[in-house]
Design a protein around this motif. Structure first.
Motif, PDB file in Angstrom:
ATOM      1  N   SER A 161       0.871  -1.099  -0.547  1.00  0.00           N
ATOM      2  CA  SER A 161       0.164   0.108   0.237  1.00  0.00           C
ATOM      3  C   SER A 161       0.740   1.693   0.291  1.00  0.00           C
ATOM      4  O   SER A 161       1.632   1.549   0.363  1.00  0.00           O
ATOM      5  N   HIS A 162       0.342   2.180  -0.933  1.00  0.00           N
ATOM      6  CA  HIS A 162       1.523   3.608  -0.905  1.00  0.00           C
ATOM      7  C   HIS A 162       0.338   4.620  -0.850  1.00  0.00           C
ATOM      8  O   HIS A 162      -0.703   4.577  -1.346  1.00  0.00           O
ATOM      9  N   ARG A 163       0.660   5.553  -0.192  1.00  0.00           N
ATOM     10  CA  ARG A 163      -0.229   6.917   0.285  1.00  0.00           C
ATOM     11  C   ARG A 163      -0.165   8.148  -0.711  1.00  0.00           C
ATOM     12  O   ARG A 163       1.274   8.290  -0.301  1.00  0.00           O
ATOM     13  N   ILE A 164      -0.258   8.386  -1.357  1.00  0.00           N
ATOM     14  CA  ILE A 164      -0.609   8.956  -2.921  1.00  0.00           C
ATOM     15  C   ILE A 164      -1.352  10.725  -2.960  1.00  0.00           C
ATOM     16  O   ILE A 164      -2.234  10.765  -2.344  1.00  0.00           O
ATOM     17  N   THR A 165      -0.241  11.683  -2.602  1.00  0.00           N
ATOM     18  CA  THR A 165      -0.568  12.841  -2.430  1.00  0.00           C
ATOM     19  C   THR A 165      -0.669  13.774  -3.566  1.00  0.00           C
ATOM     20  O   THR A 165       0.713  13.762  -4.401  1.00  0.00           O
ATOM     21  N   LEU A 185      -0.897  -2.081  -4.931  1.00  0.00           N
ATOM     22  CA  LEU A 185      -0.452  -2.728  -6.351  1.00  0.00           C
ATOM     23  C   LEU A 185      -0.841  -4.069  -6.194  1.00  0.00           C
ATOM     24  O   LEU A 185      -1.349  -4.595  -5.226  1.00  0.00           O
ATOM     25  N   ASP A 186      -0.540  -5.034  -7.898  1.00  0.00           N
ATOM     26  CA  ASP A 186      -1.221  -5.489  -7.957  1.00  0.00           C
ATOM     27  C   ASP A 186      -0.306  -7.066  -7.266  1.00  0.00           C
ATOM     28  O   ASP A 186      -0.199  -7.881  -7.217  1.00  0.00           O
ATOM     29  N   GLY A 187       1.111  -6.430  -7.307  1.00  0.00           N
ATOM     30  CA  GLY A 187       1.809  -7.200  -6.952  1.00  0.00           C
ATOM     31  C   GLY A 187       1.812  -7.600  -5.898  1.00  0.00           C
ATOM     32  O   GLY A 187       1.593  -7.743  -4.703  1.00  0.00           O
ATOM     33  N   THR A 188       2.771  -9.115  -6.040  1.00  0.00           N
ATOM     34  CA  THR A 188       2.169  -9.995  -4.746  1.00  0.00           C
ATOM     35  C   THR A 188       4.078 -10.359  -4.532  1.00  0.00           C
ATOM     36  O   THR A 188       4.463 -11.308  -5.652  1.00  0.00           O
ATOM     37  N   GLU A 189       4.277 -11.378  -2.848  1.00  0.00           N
ATOM     38  CA  GLU A 189       5.359 -11.455  -3.290  1.00  0.00           C
ATOM     39  C   GLU A 189       5.196 -12.836  -1.846  1.00  0.00           C
ATOM     40  O   GLU A 189       3.857 -12.989  -1.154  1.00  0.00           O
ATOM     41  N   VAL A 233      -4.509 -13.416   1.337  1.00  0.00           N
ATOM     42  CA  VAL A 233      -3.770 -14.324   0.967  1.00  0.00           C
ATOM     43  C   VAL A 233      -4.669 -13.828  -0.950  1.00  0.00           C
ATOM     44  O   VAL A 233      -5.618 -14.646  -0.661  1.00  0.00           O
ATOM     45  N   THR A 234      -3.463 -13.950  -1.195  1.00  0.00           N
ATOM     46  CA  THR A 234      -4.108 -13.760  -3.707  1.00  0.00           C
ATOM     47  C   THR A 234      -3.513 -15.277  -3.874  1.00  0.00           C
ATOM     48  O   THR A 234      -4.102 -15.765  -4.917  1.00  0.00           O
ATOM     49  N   ALA A 235      -2.237 -16.139  -3.676  1.00  0.00           N
ATOM     50  CA  ALA A 235      -2.578 -17.300  -4.714  1.00  0.00           C
ATOM     51  C   ALA A 235      -1.453 -17.851  -3.039  1.00  0.00           C
ATOM     52  O   ALA A 235      -0.911 -17.490  -2.735  1.00  0.00           O
ATOM     53  N   VAL A 236      -1.428 -19.278  -3.444  1.00  0.00           N
ATOM     54  CA  VAL A 236      -1.172 -20.426  -3.013  1.00  0.00           C
ATOM     55  C   VAL A 236      -0.248 -21.242  -3.501  1.00  0.00           C
ATOM     56  O   VAL A 236       0.087 -21.765  -4.933  1.00  0.00           O
ATOM     57  N   THR A 309       0.796 -12.758  -0.889  1.00  0.00           N
ATOM     58  CA  THR A 309       0.513 -11.072   0.003  1.00  0.00           C
ATOM     59  C   THR A 309       0.298 -10.507  -0.519  1.00  0.00           C
ATOM     60  O   THR A 309       1.527 -10.479  -1.489  1.00  0.00           O
ATOM     61  N   LYS A 310      -0.241  -9.396  -0.282  1.00  0.00           N
ATOM     62  CA  LYS A 310      -0.542  -8.025  -2.016  1.00  0.00           C
ATOM     63  C   LYS A 310       1.094  -7.087  -0.307  1.00  0.00           C
ATOM     64  O   LYS A 310       0.377  -6.052  -0.117  1.00  0.00           O
ATOM     65  N   SER A 311       1.925  -7.694   0.290  1.00  0.00           N
ATOM     66  CA  SER A 311       2.686  -6.822   0.795  1.00  0.00           C
ATOM     67  C   SER A 311       4.255  -7.077   0.935  1.00  0.00           C
ATOM     68  O   SER A 311       4.306  -8.696   0.330  1.00  0.00           O
TER      69      SER A 311
END
Length: 561
Positions: A161-165, A185-189, A233-236, A309-311
Motif C-alpha cells: 500500500s502507498h499513500r499518494i498526495t 499494487l497488484d504485485g504479490t510476494e 492471501v491472493t495465491a497459494v 500476499t500484496k505486502s
C-alpha cells in the motif's frame, strides 16, 4: 511536460476579471476553493474603472503568455515565479473561484501504476501544476491546462500500500487543491510455509467429511485464515495429489467464486496416484476449488508450501536451471541410490546460482528415476521433522518429476526423504529462489490455454515449439506455466527454456535439463517457472524420439523492477 497544444491554448487565452491569489487547500480525496458571496454596491463601472479593466486585461494576457513561454521552454521555476508575482500584484481582484482536483488510478504491472489527474473549476483559462508525492520517498511534477487530463506513470520500489498526495496549483491565480489516496499494487510476494496438509478427502482433513470427490464434482480447500495462513492471501503454492482414481481424468484448481477454467493441473490414469505443484489464485472468501474432471470418484489431497500476499515479503529471482543433486553420480550427496526410509540433506544456498545467504525458499524440479519399488518422496526444510506430505509418488521402475517450492532451513539446506521401502535415484534441478532481496513480484492470472497441438498435429521428436510472451512494456522475470504431454507415441522428456535468439530464425541448441518425463501413451503434467529476463520468447522441446501432443497453460508471471 505540457504539450505544444496546451501551450498554444494558454497563449490564446482572453482573461476574465482577475481572481484572487489566496489558495485554499486541505487533505482528503478532493479539495477545492470556493468563491465568496457577491458584495453590495455593485453597478456599472466608471470610465476610469473601464480603462483600468482594459489595462488589467492586457497585463493579464501578457503575464499568461510569459508563463506559457517559460513552461514550453521547460523552465517551471521561472513560470511559477512570474505567476506568483502577477497573482500578488496591486489591484488583483479578491474573488476566489471553485477549484477541485480529481484522480483516477489503474495498476499497470506488479510494481507500477498509472494515474490520470485533472481539475474541476469555473475558471475558463489557466495552467495547472500537478505535484505528486508518491508515498515511497519520490516526487514528480507535470503540467496541463485547465481542460486537460494529464497521465502519469510511476514504478514503486516495493509492493503493498502507498499513500499518494496530489497537489494541483493554477499557476496564475495560485489556487491550490489537494487530494490523498491509498493505492494497493497488484504485485504479490511469497511467504514460505512448512509443508502442511490442508485437504485429504480420504480421512476428511479439511473436508466436510471423509469420502472421494464424486465424478465431475468439486471440493473446497480453505487457505486464507487456515492455521497460521493470514487473511488477504491472493495465491497459494499447493502440491495437489489425485489418488484412488477409478478412470482417466484430470483435476482443475481455481479461485473460489470464479468461473471454472478449461485448463488442467493434474492428469491421471485409472489407479494412478499423481501429484503436481500448482500456484493457484485464492478467492475473495479465502478458498480454492478443486474439480474432479473424470467419470469416476477420486480422492484429492492438497499440501501447502507457501502463499502470496500484496505486502512486502520475499521476491522471486530466476536462475539458469542447474543440477545440484544427482545420486547416480554423487553430485551434491553421496553416490548411490537413496535407501528406503532414509533422509539426506542437500545444500542449496550458494549452489546453482543462488546466493550464500538470505534464501527463504527455493524453486526446484525434483526427479525420481529407477526406483526399485513403489513409494513417495518428501522434500522439507532442514532442521524440521518430515511431515506427512509428499511431493512425488512413483511405482517400481518409473521416472517421474515434479516441481517443488520448499522453505530453506537456517543452515541453507533442505532435506529429502525417500518414503519407499526400496532404494531410488534422486535428481534435483534448481530454477529460482525467493528472498527478501528478490526484485520480482508475482501476478496471479486467470489460467489460460496458450498452446494446444492436438488440433494441428503432434510435435515431432527432437523438435520444439517457440512461443512469444506479450509483455506490454513489463519487465518480466519469469512466467509460470502448466505443461502437459499427451498421446505420446514413445517415451521421452520435455524441456522448457528461454529462447536464446529472442525470436530469431536460428534453431537453438536443445537444453540439457528436463521438466517432465513420460512413457508411451501416458498423459503427464508439471508446473514450470521459466526465466524470461533476456527474451520475449520461450522454447518447449520434445526431447523424445517419437511425436507427442503438447498443451501449455499460463497461470501467472513475475514482474521485476
Amino acid at each position: 511536460m505540457i504539450s505544444a497544444a496546451a501551450v498554444a491554448a494558454v497563449v490564446g487565452f482572453v482573461p476574465a476579471t482577475a481572481q484572487a491569489a489566496s489558495p485554499s487547500a486541505g487533505p482528503g480525496r478532493t479539495a477545492s476553493t470556493t468563491a465568496p458571496a457577491d458584495g453590495a454596491g455593485q453597478g456599472a463601472p466608471s470610465a476610469g474603472a473601464a480603462a483600468q479593466t482594459a489595462e488589467d486585461a492586457a497585463a493579464e494576457k501578457a503575464a499568461r503568455e510569459a508563463v506559457a513561454k517559460d513552461i514550453a521552454a521547460g523552465n517551471a521555476e521561472a513560470a511559477e515565479a512570474k505567476a506568483g508575482a502577477r497573482a500578488t500584484a496591486p489591484g488583483a481582484a479578491a474573488e476566489q473561484p471553485y477549484f477541485q482536483v480529481f484522480t483516477g488510478e489503474s495498476n499497470r504491472n506488479a510494481h507500477g501504476m498509472g494515474m490520470a489527474v485533472g481539475v474541476s473549476t469555473d475558471l475558463t483559462q489557466g495552467v495547472v501544476s500537478y505535484k505528486v508525492d508518491w508515498g515511497d520517498g519520490s516526487t514528480s511534477e507535470e503540467f496541463g491546462t485547465l481542460k486537460e487530463v494529464v497521465f502519469l506513470d510511476h514504478t514503486f520500489a516495493g509492493v503493498g500500500s502507498h499513500r499518494i498526495t496530489v497537489t494541483a496549483t493554477e499557476l496564475l491565480e495560485k489556487l491550490t487543491a489537494v487530494t490523498v489516496t491509498e493505492v494497493v499494487l497488484d504485485g504479490t510476494e511469497f511467504t514460505p510455509h512448512s509443508p502442511t496438509r490442508l485437504l485429504d478427502t480420504r480421512d476428511g482433513t479439511g473436508a466436510p467429511a471423509a469420502g472421494a470427490v464424486a465424478p465431475y464434482a468439486t471440493t473446497r480447500v480453505k487457505v486464507a485464515g487456515n492455521g497460521d495462513i493470514p487473511a488477504g492471501v491472493t495465491a497459494v503454492a499447493l502440491n495437489i495429489t489425485a489418488t484412488n482414481t477409478t478412470v482417466d481424468g484430470h483435476v482443475i484448481a481455481y479461485a473460489s467464486g470464479t468461473k471454472q477454467p478449461t485448463t488442467s493441473n493434474v492428469n491421471f490414469a485409472a489407479g494412478q496416484t499423481v501429484p503436481t505443484l500448482a500456484i493457484v489464485p485464492v478467492g475473495a472468501d479465502g478458498y480454492v476449488e478443486l474439480a474432479n474432471r473424470s467419470g469416476g470418484p477420486a480422492d484429492l489431497i492438497a499440501d501447502v508450501t507457501g502463499y502470496f500476499t500484496k505486502s512486502a515479503a520475499n521476491g522471486y529471482a530466476s536462475v539458469k536451471p542447474s543440477r545440484i543433486a544427482d545420486t547416480r553420480e554423487g553430485r551434491g550427496t553421496a553416490r548411490g541410490q537413496a535407501a528406503g526410509q532414509s533422509t539426506f540433506a542437500l545444500q542449496v544456498a550458494g549452489q546453482g546460482g543462488l546466493p550464500a545467504q538470505g534464501v527463504a525458499a527455493v524453486a526446484l524440479n525434483v526427479t525420481v528415476t529407477d526406483p526399485k519399488g513403489p513409494g513417495h518422496l518428501t522434500v522439507f526444510p532442514s532442521g524440521e521433522q518430515p511431515s506427512a506430505t509428499s511431493n512425488l509418488n512413483f511405482t517400481a521402475g518409473q521416472t517421474v518429476a515434479n516441481a517443488v517450492i520448499v522453505p530453506v532451513g537456517p543452515d541453507g539446506r533442505i532435506s529429502i526423504r525417500n518414503g519407499a521401502w526400496d532404494p531410488a535415484d534422486v535428481i534435483v534441478d534448481v530454477t529460482g529462489y525467493y528472498s527478501a532481496d528478490g526484485k520480482a513480484a508475482y501476478l496471479p492470472e486467470e489460467p489460460q490455454r496458450r498452446y494446444d497441438s492436438r488440433p494441428w498435429g503432434p510435435i515431432s521428436g527432437r523438435n520444439y515449439v517457440r512461443e512469444g510472451v506479450w509483455t506490454s512494456g513489463r519487465a518480466l522475470e519469469a512466467v509460470v506455466l502448466n505443461t502437459t504431454v499427451t498421446n505420446p507415441q514413445g517415451s521421452g522428456h520435455l524441456a522448457v527454456a528461454p529462447d536464446p535468439t529472442n525470436g530469431g530464425g536460428v534453431r537453438p541448441t536443445p537444453p540439457d535439463s528436463s521438466v517432465l518425463n513420460w512413457t508411451k501413451g501416458a498423459t503427464v503434467s508439471n508446473l514450470v517457472q521459466v526465466d524470461m529476463r533476456n527474451t520475449g520468447y520461450l522454447d518447449i522441446w520434445n526431447l523424445g524420439w517419437e511425436p507427442t501432443d503438447l498443451i501449455v497453460d499460463l497461470v501467472g508471471s513475475y514482474d521485476r523492477l
